[in-house]
Write a protein that holds these residues in place. Structure first.
Motif, PDB file in Angstrom:
ATOM      1  N   LEU A   1     -36.527   8.701   6.551  1.00 47.82           N
ATOM      2  CA  LEU A   1     -37.120   6.917   6.876  1.00 47.82           C
ATOM      3  C   LEU A   1     -37.959   7.559   7.765  1.00 47.82           C
ATOM      4  N   ILE A   2     -37.393   7.582   8.638  1.00 42.34           N
ATOM      5  CA  ILE A   2     -38.674   8.431  10.200  1.00 42.34           C
ATOM      6  C   ILE A   2     -39.402   9.003   9.588  1.00 42.34           C
ATOM      7  N   ALA A   3     -38.903  10.404   9.280  1.00 44.16           N
ATOM      8  CA  ALA A   3     -39.859  11.983   8.916  1.00 44.16           C
ATOM      9  C   ALA A   3     -41.434  11.138   7.878  1.00 44.16           C
ATOM     10  N   ARG A   4     -40.686  10.547   6.928  1.00 42.94           N
ATOM     11  CA  ARG A   4     -41.837   9.502   5.806  1.00 42.94           C
ATOM     12  C   ARG A   4     -43.076   8.702   7.131  1.00 42.94           C
ATOM     13  N   SER A   5     -42.585   7.391   7.425  1.00 40.57           N
ATOM     14  CA  SER A   5     -42.795   6.488   8.242  1.00 40.57           C
ATOM     15  C   SER A   5     -43.486   7.115   9.121  1.00 40.57           C
ATOM     16  N   ASN A   6     -43.282   7.999  10.069  1.00 41.78           N
ATOM     17  CA  ASN A   6     -44.102   8.902  11.193  1.00 41.78           C
ATOM     18  C   ASN A   6     -45.517   9.617  10.324  1.00 41.78           C
ATOM     19  N   ARG A   7     -45.316  10.213   9.503  1.00 40.19           N
ATOM     20  CA  ARG A   7     -45.934  10.576   8.241  1.00 40.19           C
ATOM     21  C   ARG A   7     -47.744   9.721   7.990  1.00 40.19           C
ATOM     22  N   LEU A   8     -46.936   8.674   7.615  1.00 40.89           N
ATOM     23  CA  LEU A   8     -47.397   7.445   6.790  1.00 40.89           C
ATOM     24  C   LEU A   8     -48.539   6.936   8.072  1.00 40.89           C
ATOM     25  N   GLY A   9     -47.503   6.526   9.102  1.00 37.35           N
ATOM     26  CA  GLY A   9     -48.207   5.955  10.272  1.00 37.35           C
ATOM     27  C   GLY A   9     -48.831   6.366  10.781  1.00 37.35           C
ATOM     28  N   SER A  10     -48.571   7.766  11.028  1.00 37.43           N
ATOM     29  CA  SER A  10     -49.966   8.435  11.851  1.00 37.43           C
ATOM     30  C   SER A  10     -51.276   8.574  11.526  1.00 37.43           C
ATOM     31  N   ASP A  11     -51.112   8.218   9.454  1.00 37.64           N
ATOM     32  CA  ASP A  11     -53.062   8.735   9.928  1.00 37.64           C
ATOM     33  C   ASP A  11     -53.787   6.733   9.542  1.00 37.64           C
ATOM     34  N   PRO A  12     -54.777   6.088  10.531  1.00 39.97           N
ATOM     35  CA  PRO A  12     -55.318   5.351  10.153  1.00 39.97           C
ATOM     36  C   PRO A  12     -55.675   4.780   8.914  1.00 39.97           C
ATOM     37  N   GLU A  13     -56.085   6.092   7.813  1.00 40.94           N
ATOM     38  CA  GLU A  13     -56.302   5.459   7.235  1.00 40.94           C
ATOM     39  C   GLU A  13     -55.404   5.007   6.064  1.00 40.94           C
ATOM     40  N   ASN A  14     -54.113   4.746   5.988  1.00 40.58           N
ATOM     41  CA  ASN A  14     -53.371   4.297   5.434  1.00 40.58           C
ATOM     42  C   ASN A  14     -52.686   3.213   6.133  1.00 40.58           C
ATOM     43  N   THR A  15     -52.232   3.102   7.177  1.00 39.60           N
ATOM     44  CA  THR A  15     -51.770   1.331   7.614  1.00 39.60           C
ATOM     45  C   THR A  15     -52.580   1.732   8.705  1.00 39.60           C
ATOM     46  N   ASN A  16     -52.189   0.957   9.631  1.00 40.14           N
ATOM     47  CA  ASN A  16     -53.046  -0.395  10.826  1.00 40.14           C
ATOM     48  C   ASN A  16     -51.557  -0.035  11.869  1.00 40.14           C
ATOM     49  N   TYR A  17     -51.796   0.209  13.333  1.00 42.37           N
ATOM     50  CA  TYR A  17     -51.294   0.037  14.100  1.00 42.37           C
ATOM     51  C   TYR A  17     -50.430  -0.776  14.226  1.00 42.37           C
ATOM     52  N   ALA A  18     -48.721  -0.719  14.201  1.00 47.08           N
ATOM     53  CA  ALA A  18     -48.372  -1.369  13.480  1.00 47.08           C
ATOM     54  C   ALA A  18     -48.233  -2.254  12.924  1.00 47.08           C
ATOM     55  N   GLY A  19     -48.506  -1.561  11.718  1.00 47.17           N
ATOM     56  CA  GLY A  19     -48.687  -3.095  10.813  1.00 47.17           C
ATOM     57  C   GLY A  19     -48.068  -2.004   9.577  1.00 47.17           C
ATOM     58  N   GLY A  20     -47.573  -2.669   8.192  1.00 49.91           N
ATOM     59  CA  GLY A  20     -46.408  -2.760   7.414  1.00 49.91           C
ATOM     60  C   GLY A  20     -45.292  -2.115   7.740  1.00 49.91           C
ATOM     61  N   ASN A  21     -44.502  -2.016   6.920  1.00 46.07           N
ATOM     62  CA  ASN A  21     -43.029  -1.510   6.853  1.00 46.07           C
ATOM     63  C   ASN A  21     -42.326  -0.008   6.391  1.00 46.07           C
ATOM     64  N   THR A  22     -41.213   0.731   6.145  1.00 45.29           N
ATOM     65  CA  THR A  22     -40.629   1.271   5.864  1.00 45.29           C
ATOM     66  C   THR A  22     -39.220   0.868   5.353  1.00 45.29           C
ATOM     67  N   SER A  23     -38.525   1.784   3.606  1.00 41.30           N
ATOM     68  CA  SER A  23     -37.215   1.503   4.374  1.00 41.30           C
ATOM     69  C   SER A  23     -36.284   2.146   3.725  1.00 41.30           C
ATOM     70  N   ALA A  24     -35.193   2.251   3.686  1.00 41.26           N
ATOM     71  CA  ALA A  24     -34.546   3.811   2.821  1.00 41.26           C
ATOM     72  C   ALA A  24     -32.593   2.479   2.187  1.00 41.26           C
ATOM     73  N   LYS A  25     -32.351   2.897   1.474  1.00 39.31           N
ATOM     74  CA  LYS A  25     -31.174   2.198   0.835  1.00 39.31           C
ATOM     75  C   LYS A  25     -30.014   3.350   0.439  1.00 39.31           C
ATOM     76  N   GLY A  26     -29.283   3.326   0.982  1.00 33.12           N
ATOM     77  CA  GLY A  26     -27.644   4.574   1.037  1.00 33.12           C
ATOM     78  C   GLY A  26     -26.865   4.041   1.310  1.00 33.12           C
ATOM     79  N   THR A  27     -26.041   5.049   1.508  1.00 30.17           N
ATOM     80  CA  THR A  27     -24.493   4.319   2.193  1.00 30.17           C
ATOM     81  C   THR A  27     -23.872   5.187   3.086  1.00 30.17           C
ATOM     82  N   ASP A  28     -23.253   3.939   3.423  1.00 32.28           N
ATOM     83  CA  ASP A  28     -22.328   4.903   5.029  1.00 32.28           C
ATOM     84  C   ASP A  28     -20.935   4.260   4.949  1.00 32.28           C
ATOM     85  N   THR A  29     -20.388   5.189   5.579  1.00 31.81           N
ATOM     86  CA  THR A  29     -18.881   4.005   6.232  1.00 31.81           C
ATOM     87  C   THR A  29     -18.978   3.442   7.213  1.00 31.81           C
ATOM     88  N   ASP A  30     -18.089   2.284   6.258  1.00 27.86           N
ATOM     89  CA  ASP A  30     -18.041   0.963   7.299  1.00 27.86           C
ATOM     90  C   ASP A  30     -16.803   0.950   8.745  1.00 27.86           C
TER      91      ASP A  30
END
Length: 678
Positions: free
Chosen positions: A9-38
């Motif tokens: 998720l972090i890698a995808r976010s950084n790639r998308l967010g570093s290109d101003p053609e994809n989104t403006n500074y501080a604009g938009g958001n990304t997410s991922a769902k998965g499981t972890d241990t409670d």
């Protein structure tokens, strides 16, 4: 980073967010769902990691993610009370957090959580918003994407929008995303790579369609006389207007500025449709929250004189404030937050460029970047259709949203020198460097000026980014270079508030050994240099109408008669009297002028390292290495004076506690009785 889902998720976010053609500074958001241990039960728990409120995709780290339990997030749909109580759902998100929950969830969290996809992206690309704001956006979306992308009519961000998109995803299993009317795009995938590919497919297909099908002159024909001025001429005009403009837009509260003359801005202002389009305002919530609903646009040709521009800008500013108040009063209710200020955040000057403003340099710069996004959006929408942003009532609802007000209330208390802009000469070493560092630490934007431009740039880089400090080369004996330094300051940060005359050199010689050239050089650098800097700065300060501070780093030698020091001490006395003269002359403009009289500052000093230390040590018959201790022992406090002690005094003089002090000389000499002021 322990969890692979988070890493992707972090890698995808950084790639998308570093290109101003994809989104403006501080604009938009990304997410991922998965499981972890409670950590409580030891069993698996389904979670969602999503960019939290206020973060930036391009620089997102794990600390910027909100972490929520999916079972509790889905359960909120069962208790959702409807669009009239949307704000309650944001508060309810706190009860879905996993553990400490990470960053605060944003208003878009429901969009990510309710959509039945493992990975979701919400972005603000120029091409996507161009479709989203096109008058026939639904038809264009079907034409470009078929059934792969679905149009969603404008709805304010929130829980209902999340439910809407979730239903679209359910009813259109073949779809990879949506165009959100007036807003942006949302895309999804079962893997991180699929979501990213879907986002890029929408962005790139929209851009290709606009490029291939758009009309040649989306902003209309060129207006004679509104063409961009030659670069040197337009930047000179921008520098001449900057202080005056900053004074205007700081009517309600002082702001920091940013200037840009990039080609898209100049093109927009040179075309016939720019007044109509600018009046329509921006559409994407991220845009107008930072740029206000509309900019102030000067309606004069590029060759209008500075005097004509000032007169007309004054009129337009008064009209803008009246119009903004009327906008507020048209839509405000008893529950609305108070009006935050009626000054524009963006000012457009044909032939010259764009000024943008905010509470600090980053905010001002981002406001300008967002308006550039808006220009690109208008170009795209006008090229293939007609630009049709969301209506004024919706804009007001977001600008004065209680949630936005709450976000503002969470902002940290500003530092004492926030919104103030300082120019420090001789700031690549010693006292000047310490002062620049201290002023920046207290919240000021700082221009580090020095004869050695490379060292000045290095010091500025150590202080912080160009949103905090810049370094420039300036010879204070050269009137043109001094003016260029002031121009660089007002173009970088919008104006000027604090000037520190620190540049200097020193020659330690007796009367008979001092040549006329020695005398002239000493006075040229410090007496003439201080005069030139103060004159150029005072012009900007007066035009700005916000008051200000001029500080002279003089010396105890201005009042103490020591041996073998005729040229240096005489020029320091000159500087000391400049303080009194300018305090008397500039007081009517609320400009304070004060001086600081240090004792010899040996450690970190460029002057002492350049030979002055050896000369003074020889005068007093001590080793150069012991000169600092020698100076300390002759003081009442027996303490060595260091650069940071002078910086403390400089901060005090321009800080809030000395708001009524001018014409003062502050001794910072650990107590030299012979230099007591009388």
């Amino acid at each position: 980073m322990s969890h692979p889902t988070i890493a992707a998720l972090i890698a995808r976010s950084n790639r998308l967010g570093s290109d101003p053609e994809n989104t403006n500074y501080a604009g938009g958001n990304t997410s991922a769902k998965g499981t972890d241990t409670d950590p409580v039960t030891g069993g698996p728990v389904e979670l969602m990691w999503v960019k939290g409120s206020g973060g930036d995709l391009g620089t997102l780290t794990e600390r910027g993610l909100a972490v929520l339990r999916m079972d509790r997030l889905r359960a909120l749909a069962e208790v959702y009370p409807g669009v009239d109580r949307e704000d309650e759902m944001v508060a309810a998100l706190d009860y879905t957090l996993h553990g400490r929950g990470g960053a605060a969830p944003s208003i878009d969290t429901a969009m990510h959580g309710l959509v039945d996809a493992a990975h979701v992206d919400h972005l603000h690309p120029d091409s996507g918003i161009a479709l989203a704001t096109a008058a026939d956006g639904p038809e264009l979306t079907r034409k470009i994407f078929g059934d792969r992308v679905v149009w969603v009519p404008w709805r304010r961000p929130g829980f209902q929008l999340g439910l809407d998109i979730a239903e679209i995803r359910k009813q259109n299993p073949q779809a990879i995303g949506t165009i959100l009317g007036g807003h942006g795009i949302t895309a999804w995938g079962e893997t991180s790579d699929e979501a990213e590919a879907a986002s890029l497919e929408i962005i790139e297909a929209a851009a290709r369609y606009i490029e291939s099908n758009g009309r040649a002159e989306p902003f209309g024909a060129l207006i004679t006389g509104y063409e961009p001025l030659p670069e040197a001429e337009r930047r000179a005009k921008a520098a001449a207007l900057a202080p005056f403009l900053r004074g205007l837009v700081s009517t309600d509260k002082t702001q920091v500025g940013h200037f840009t003359d990039v080609a898209p801005v100049l093109e927009f202002l040179s075309c016939a449709e720019h007044p109509r389009l600018a009046a329509l305002g921006t559409s994407c919530p991220d845009h107008f929250l930072r740029t206000k609903v509309t900019p102030l646009v000067l309606d004069l040709p590029a060759d209008a004189s500075i005097e004509e521009c000032r007169a007309r800008l004054t009129e337009l500013h008064e009209s803008y404030r009246a119009d903004y108040r009327a906008y507020y009063e048209r839509h405000a209710t008893a529950a609305s937050p108070a009006m935050r200020g009626a000054d524009p955040a963006v000012v457009l000057i044909p032939g010259v460029g764009m000024f943008s403003y905010g509470k600090d340099k980053q905010t001002a710069r981002v406001a300008g970047e967002f308006y550039l996004n808006a220009i690109n959006v208008m170009r795209g929408a006008e090229a293939i259709s007609r630009y049709a942003p969301i209506d004024e009532a919706e804009k007001f609802g977001i600008e004065y949203w209680a949630l936005e007000e709450a976000k503002l209330a969470r902002m940290p208390t500003p530092k004492p020198l926030a919104t103030r802009i300082a120019l420090v000469t001789g700031a690549a070493s010693g006292i000047g460097r310490a002062i620049a560092e201290r002023l920046a630490a207290e919240g000021a934007c700082v221009v580090v000026a020095d004869l050695d431009g490379e060292k000045a740039a290095a010091v500025a880089a150590e202080i912080g980014s160009t949103d905090v400090a810049i370094g420039i080369s300036a010879d204070v004996t050269d009137e043109a270079q001094v003016q260029a330094a002031v121009d660089a300051c007002v173009l970088a940060f919008g104006g000027l508030d604090i000037v520190v005359n620190n540049a200097g050199l020193s020659l330690s010689k007796s009367l008979l050994e001092t040549t006329a050239a020695d005398w002239d050089l000493q006075h040229k650098v410090m007496a003439r240099g201080s005069f030139l800097v103060s004159k150029a700065a005072a012009k900007a300060l007066i035009e700005q109408r916000l008051g200000g501070d001029i500080i002279y780093i003089s010396s105890k030698n201005a009042v103490f008669a020591g041996p073998n020091n005729i040229a240096y001490s005489a020029t320091k006395a000159d500087q000391a009297h400049q303080v009194r003269l300018l305090a008397a002359e500039l007081g009517e403009h609320s400009i304070k002028v004060n001086g600081i009289n240090p004792d010899g500052v040996v450690r970190g000093s460029g002057i002492f390292a350049g030979g002055w230390g050896a000369q003074r040590a020889a005068v007093y018959g001590v080793d150069e290495a012991d000169l600092g201790r020698f100076y300390a022992q002759r003081t009442l406090l027996k303490r060595e004076v260091l650069p940071e002690h002078i910086a403390n005094a400089a901060f005090a003089l321009c800080g809030p506690e000395f708001s009524h002090t001018t014409g003062l000389h502050v001794p910072v000499d650990a107590g030299v009785a012979a230099a007591f002021l009388r």
